[in-house]
Motif scaffolding. Structure first.
Motif, PDB file in Angstrom:
ATOM      1  N   UNK A 119       0.809  -1.213   0.000  1.00 46.23           N
ATOM      2  CA  UNK A 119       0.000   0.000   0.000  1.00 46.23           C
ATOM      3  C   UNK A 119       0.848   1.271   0.000  1.00 46.23           C
ATOM      4  N   UNK A 120       2.147   1.140  -0.222  1.00 44.85           N
ATOM      5  CA  UNK A 120       3.001   2.312  -0.348  1.00 44.85           C
ATOM      6  C   UNK A 120       3.350   2.992   0.960  1.00 44.85           C
ATOM      7  N   UNK A 121       3.187   2.304   2.082  1.00 39.39           N
ATOM      8  CA  UNK A 121       3.534   2.878   3.371  1.00 39.39           C
ATOM      9  C   UNK A 121       5.040   2.745   3.609  1.00 39.39           C
ATOM     10  N   UNK A 122       5.633   3.639   4.419  1.00 40.45           N
ATOM     11  CA  UNK A 122       7.070   3.546   4.705  1.00 40.45           C
ATOM     12  C   UNK A 122       7.410   2.218   5.377  1.00 40.45           C
ATOM     13  N   UNK A 123       8.590   1.708   5.054  1.00 33.51           N
ATOM     14  CA  UNK A 123       9.025   0.458   5.645  1.00 33.51           C
ATOM     15  C   UNK A 123       9.271   0.628   7.137  1.00 33.51           C
ATOM     16  N   UNK A 124       9.266  -0.494   7.852  1.00 33.76           N
ATOM     17  CA  UNK A 124       9.409  -0.453   9.309  1.00 33.76           C
ATOM     18  C   UNK A 124      10.764   0.113   9.712  1.00 33.76           C
ATOM     19  N   UNK A 125      11.808  -0.269   9.003  1.00 35.62           N
ATOM     20  CA  UNK A 125      13.136   0.258   9.361  1.00 35.62           C
ATOM     21  C   UNK A 125      13.210   1.760   9.152  1.00 35.62           C
TER      22      UNK A 125
ATOM     23  N   UNK B 103      10.666   3.827   9.557  1.00 35.50           N
ATOM     24  CA  UNK B 103       9.964   4.416  10.695  1.00 35.50           C
ATOM     25  C   UNK B 103      10.850   4.435  11.934  1.00 35.50           C
ATOM     26  N   UNK B 104      11.601   3.365  12.144  1.00 37.46           N
ATOM     27  CA  UNK B 104      12.493   3.311  13.307  1.00 37.46           C
ATOM     28  C   UNK B 104      13.595   4.361  13.191  1.00 37.46           C
TER      29      UNK B 104
ATOM     30  N   UNK C  57      13.513   7.187  11.470  1.00 36.02           N
ATOM     31  CA  UNK C  57      12.917   8.517  11.659  1.00 36.02           C
ATOM     32  C   UNK C  57      12.593   8.772  13.127  1.00 36.02           C
ATOM     33  N   UNK C  58      12.204   7.730  13.843  1.00 34.39           N
ATOM     34  CA  UNK C  58      11.909   7.895  15.275  1.00 34.39           C
ATOM     35  C   UNK C  58      13.180   8.251  16.047  1.00 34.39           C
ATOM     36  N   UNK C  59      14.290   7.595  15.725  1.00 33.46           N
ATOM     37  CA  UNK C  59      15.559   7.936  16.378  1.00 33.46           C
ATOM     38  C   UNK C  59      16.013   9.349  16.012  1.00 33.46           C
ATOM     39  N   UNK C  60      15.729   9.779  14.790  1.00 33.24           N
ATOM     40  CA  UNK C  60      16.117  11.123  14.387  1.00 33.24           C
ATOM     41  C   UNK C  60      15.343  12.197  15.149  1.00 33.24           C
ATOM     42  N   UNK C  61      14.155  11.869  15.618  1.00 30.29           N
ATOM     43  CA  UNK C  61      13.349  12.830  16.378  1.00 30.29           C
ATOM     44  C   UNK C  61      13.692  12.843  17.867  1.00 30.29           C
TER      45      UNK C  61
END
Length: 214
Positions: free
Chosen positions: A73-79, A81-82, A84-88
């Motif tokens: 469905x074109x959603x970002x891959x899990x890695x 997301x992880x 990007x979470x560390x970047x925040x």
């Protein structure tokens, strides 16, 4: 003739089997786990270990299938997301940046249309007044002709737009059906096979003493 027909049937039969290769692989893995657990060693520990292996493989396949659905469905891959979470991660010192927005003024031009209409002057001679009336009537005819042409153009544009919208809707329906078919025949099947392995593995590990006695 008969040999060609038999060859075509075997080819069709092979492609039919390939379509359900994941299902057959699922039953094959379960059969192998039960064979090693019940027939090779035939002990409580072997049944429990075989069940644990099934659980592990089933969990991997289930996660892989769910991640495949997300990717489908074109959603970002899990890695991603992880990462990007560390970047925040909140920083101790923050740089305050003031961004002054610029105002944009858009001036829309208006198209003016000048109409020339000859007014009736009672002080003029009858011939001039009649000539002005004739010119006004002619101008009305020209306006009516232009409006009729514009209406015809609008009708043609509307019919063409209606045809394009119908074709686009049909294409969207076909794309949706193709997308759903691809989804149900790929990643979801992988998840279901993994869940079946997980269920059988849990059953074998939980009921290892009872199953080993049988």
């Amino acid at each position: 003739m008969r040999n060609n027909q038999l060859q075509q049937w075997f080819s069709s039969f092979w492609y039919w089997l390939v379509e359900a290769k994941l299902v057959f692989m699922g039953f094959f893995v379960i059969a192998v786990a039960m064979f090693f657990g019940f027939f090779i060693w035939n002990s409580e520990a072997s049944v429990r270990i075989s069940g644990y292996v099934l659980q592990l493989i089933g969990m991997i396949f289930a996660i892989r299938g769910l991640l495949g659905v997300r990717k489908h469905f074109g959603q970002p891959l899990l890695r991603r997301l992880i990462i990007n979470w560390f970047k925040r991660f909140p920083k101790w010192k923050r740089n305050v940046v003031i961004d002054a927005g610029s105002a944009h003024v858009t001036i829309a031009g208006m198209k003016a249309r000048a109409e020339v209409w000859m007014t009736d002057n009672p002080n003029k001679p009858i011939e001039q007044r009649i000539d002005a009336i004739i010119k006004n009537i002619e101008r009305i005819r020209v306006e009516q002709r232009e409006q009729g042409n514009a209406i015809d153009i609008l009708k043609e544009s509307y019919e063409e737009h209606k045809k394009q919208v119908t074709e686009q809707n049909n294409k969207i329906k076909e794309d949706i059906n193709s997308d759903l078919e691809s989804l149900h025949t790929s990643d979801l099947i992988t998840s279901l096979v993994g869940l079946v392995w997980l269920t059988v593995g849990i059953t074998m590990s939980t009921l290892a003493p009872e199953l080993s006695k049988w």
